[in-house]
Design a protein around this motif. Sequence first.
Motif, PDB file in Angstrom:
ATOM      1  N   GLY A 262       0.861  -1.109  -0.129  1.00  0.00           N
ATOM      2  CA  GLY A 262      -0.154  -0.050  -0.084  1.00  0.00           C
ATOM      3  C   GLY A 262       0.936   1.215   0.059  1.00  0.00           C
ATOM      4  O   GLY A 262       1.840   1.027  -0.153  1.00  0.00           O
ATOM      5  N   ILE A 263       0.187   2.435   0.176  1.00  0.00           N
ATOM      6  CA  ILE A 263       0.979   3.623   0.277  1.00  0.00           C
ATOM      7  C   ILE A 263       0.768   4.287   1.702  1.00  0.00           C
ATOM      8  O   ILE A 263      -0.229   4.156   2.356  1.00  0.00           O
ATOM      9  N   GLY A 264       1.723   4.723   2.348  1.00  0.00           N
ATOM     10  CA  GLY A 264       1.580   5.036   3.485  1.00  0.00           C
ATOM     11  C   GLY A 264       3.050   5.923   4.053  1.00  0.00           C
ATOM     12  O   GLY A 264       3.499   6.454   3.132  1.00  0.00           O
ATOM     13  N   TRP A 265       3.232   6.123   5.169  1.00  0.00           N
ATOM     14  CA  TRP A 265       4.334   6.860   5.687  1.00  0.00           C
ATOM     15  C   TRP A 265       5.553   6.120   6.371  1.00  0.00           C
ATOM     16  O   TRP A 265       5.402   4.702   6.871  1.00  0.00           O
ATOM     17  N   GLN A 266       6.745   6.724   6.136  1.00  0.00           N
ATOM     18  CA  GLN A 266       7.834   5.771   6.660  1.00  0.00           C
ATOM     19  C   GLN A 266       7.865   5.613   8.131  1.00  0.00           C
ATOM     20  O   GLN A 266       8.270   4.581   8.649  1.00  0.00           O
ATOM     21  N   ALA A 267       6.933   6.232   8.801  1.00  0.00           N
ATOM     22  CA  ALA A 267       6.853   6.210  10.053  1.00  0.00           C
ATOM     23  C   ALA A 267       6.208   4.821  10.623  1.00  0.00           C
ATOM     24  O   ALA A 267       6.567   4.071  11.527  1.00  0.00           O
ATOM     25  N   VAL A 268       5.346   4.347   9.678  1.00  0.00           N
ATOM     26  CA  VAL A 268       4.632   3.120  10.057  1.00  0.00           C
ATOM     27  C   VAL A 268       5.581   1.973   9.871  1.00  0.00           C
ATOM     28  O   VAL A 268       5.713   1.057  10.310  1.00  0.00           O
ATOM     29  N   VAL A 269       6.559   2.059   8.647  1.00  0.00           N
ATOM     30  CA  VAL A 269       7.694   1.108   8.289  1.00  0.00           C
ATOM     31  C   VAL A 269       8.538   0.775   9.659  1.00  0.00           C
ATOM     32  O   VAL A 269       8.789  -0.202  10.123  1.00  0.00           O
ATOM     33  N   ASN A 270       8.895   2.080  10.320  1.00  0.00           N
ATOM     34  CA  ASN A 270       9.867   2.118  11.338  1.00  0.00           C
ATOM     35  C   ASN A 270       9.235   1.574  12.621  1.00  0.00           C
ATOM     36  O   ASN A 270       9.984   0.833  13.259  1.00  0.00           O
ATOM     37  N   GLY A 271       7.945   1.522  12.706  1.00  0.00           N
ATOM     38  CA  GLY A 271       7.281   1.225  13.826  1.00  0.00           C
ATOM     39  C   GLY A 271       7.215  -0.388  13.776  1.00  0.00           C
ATOM     40  O   GLY A 271       7.256  -1.189  14.860  1.00  0.00           O
ATOM     41  N   LEU A 272       6.853  -0.789  12.546  1.00  0.00           N
ATOM     42  CA  LEU A 272       6.841  -2.262  12.333  1.00  0.00           C
ATOM     43  C   LEU A 272       7.898  -2.766  12.563  1.00  0.00           C
ATOM     44  O   LEU A 272       8.114  -3.935  13.106  1.00  0.00           O
ATOM     45  N   GLN A 273       9.130  -2.249  11.952  1.00  0.00           N
ATOM     46  CA  GLN A 273      10.360  -2.827  12.236  1.00  0.00           C
ATOM     47  C   GLN A 273      10.891  -2.840  13.580  1.00  0.00           C
ATOM     48  O   GLN A 273      11.409  -3.758  14.016  1.00  0.00           O
ATOM     49  N   TYR A 327       9.296  11.843  17.512  1.00  0.00           N
ATOM     50  CA  TYR A 327       8.095  11.223  18.094  1.00  0.00           C
ATOM     51  C   TYR A 327       6.956  11.060  17.151  1.00  0.00           C
ATOM     52  O   TYR A 327       6.535   9.976  17.043  1.00  0.00           O
ATOM     53  N   VAL A 328       6.677  11.652  16.241  1.00  0.00           N
ATOM     54  CA  VAL A 328       5.520  11.580  15.391  1.00  0.00           C
ATOM     55  C   VAL A 328       6.127  10.889  14.074  1.00  0.00           C
ATOM     56  O   VAL A 328       5.140  10.344  13.382  1.00  0.00           O
ATOM     57  N   GLY A 329       7.516  11.016  13.663  1.00  0.00           N
ATOM     58  CA  GLY A 329       7.947  10.389  12.558  1.00  0.00           C
ATOM     59  C   GLY A 329       7.763  11.305  11.192  1.00  0.00           C
ATOM     60  O   GLY A 329       7.138  11.017  10.314  1.00  0.00           O
ATOM     61  N   GLU A 330       8.597  12.260  11.451  1.00  0.00           N
ATOM     62  CA  GLU A 330       8.590  13.245   9.919  1.00  0.00           C
ATOM     63  C   GLU A 330       9.765  13.682  10.014  1.00  0.00           C
ATOM     64  O   GLU A 330      10.836  13.829  10.538  1.00  0.00           O
ATOM     65  N   ALA A 331      10.084  14.326   8.873  1.00  0.00           N
ATOM     66  CA  ALA A 331      11.395  15.232   8.663  1.00  0.00           C
ATOM     67  C   ALA A 331      11.148  16.665   9.134  1.00  0.00           C
ATOM     68  O   ALA A 331      10.236  17.236   8.828  1.00  0.00           O
ATOM     69  N   PRO A 332      12.177  17.065  10.103  1.00  0.00           N
ATOM     70  CA  PRO A 332      11.965  18.328  10.813  1.00  0.00           C
ATOM     71  C   PRO A 332      11.893  19.502   9.879  1.00  0.00           C
ATOM     72  O   PRO A 332      12.843  19.412   8.840  1.00  0.00           O
ATOM     73  N   ALA A 333      11.490  20.669  10.238  1.00  0.00           N
ATOM     74  CA  ALA A 333      11.514  21.662   9.288  1.00  0.00           C
ATOM     75  C   ALA A 333      12.602  22.695   9.635  1.00  0.00           C
ATOM     76  O   ALA A 333      13.309  23.398   8.818  1.00  0.00           O
TER      77      ALA A 333
END
Length: 395
Positions: A262-273, A327-333
């Motif tokens: 599917g399509i999703g966010w890197q944070a999902v993969v990191n959490g699963l791994q 914490y949220v799983g994103e590239a900081p600004a």
Amino acid sequence: MSPGRRYGSITARLAAVTAAVALVAGCSSGPGSGTAGAFVPPPVPMAEPGAVSEGDLYMVVWDGYAEPQWVQPFEHQTGCTVHADSAGSSDEMVADVKSGRYDLVSASGDASLRMIASGDVAPVDVSKVPSYAQINTTLENKRWNSVNGVPYGIPQGRGANVLIYNKDKVAAPTSLGAVFEPDPSVAGHLSVYDSPISIADAALYLMHSQPSLGIKDPYSLHPAQFQAAVALLTKQRAAVGDYWPNTAAQQAAFAKGADSIGIGWQAVVNGLQKSGHADIATAKPVEGSTGWSDTWMVTSTAKNLSCAYKWLDYITSAPINAEVAEYVGEAPANTQACTKTADPGFCATYHADDPSYWANVYYWATPTAHCLDGTGDDCASYPQWVAAWNRIKQQ
């Protein structure tokens, strides 16, 4: 990763916010580029902080943006008491801001321009936000957070919508075709984000797979282009096993083996791994990807502007921006945040300092009748995207 990380499905409050879409005019073209062009926003005065802190600060935010570990130090430093409510979707957030209760909102690109157009947020005096000098310039003055070069907020972070797959069940994908023309073996195991903005993913695939359609911007779809995207998603419907409302739900579906791609966010993969699922991986499509960029915005009804400006500077400062991003799983600004992360490899994982990675990321933007790419006035507007998305799911 914040367990409820972002974006529930469309709610009944949609009717309260769709009128704002009609007010929005055009923006310039390209992946995440440009400031608003033909769009003249309502005459909302620039929000300016006063000399004295008011003592309270009311915010509507995505899950993970107002956690105690950084809210409490802020309260101790400033004397401002934070009252934060979470929104389950961009449409909820737009409706919540209309209540007049809040001073700040952490808006994504599929909501921010709607709020600018409806006069619900105000221009921000970035000279009063010291941390703004460290914000990545590729996120400043964009079509989702500014109009004609006037900033309406301070960028918080960003992420790309990438392919997620189970290595034991499907071959490593390289193209969006893996989800829009899936192999029969994944039927019933395809993971799709439950939001009208997902139409943009189909449009991006068609932009490359059917160039004769002439799509230039996945958020600017003329009638034939829009119908082609809807037809593709309607055809995809038979393979969908799960329309996920938030990342916690998507992560759970992959964890139990219900979804395989599917399509999703890197944070999902990191959490699963991190939880032992080494079979789950991610890939960025060769076509590029859609993505999101969140912006802290000041409401036009804000009553606590001194506290609001203190928060804008605090939450986007390098150490706190780094903490929130992890914490949220994103590239900081904040361009200095990567030197402050607890995980020294975090920013590499999220491609925070890799301009080439973001060059073909098409950040979420509110679809409007006046085409965002400047190609006309007959593009499908957001209410049309909502109606089409609901029909697709009912197939």
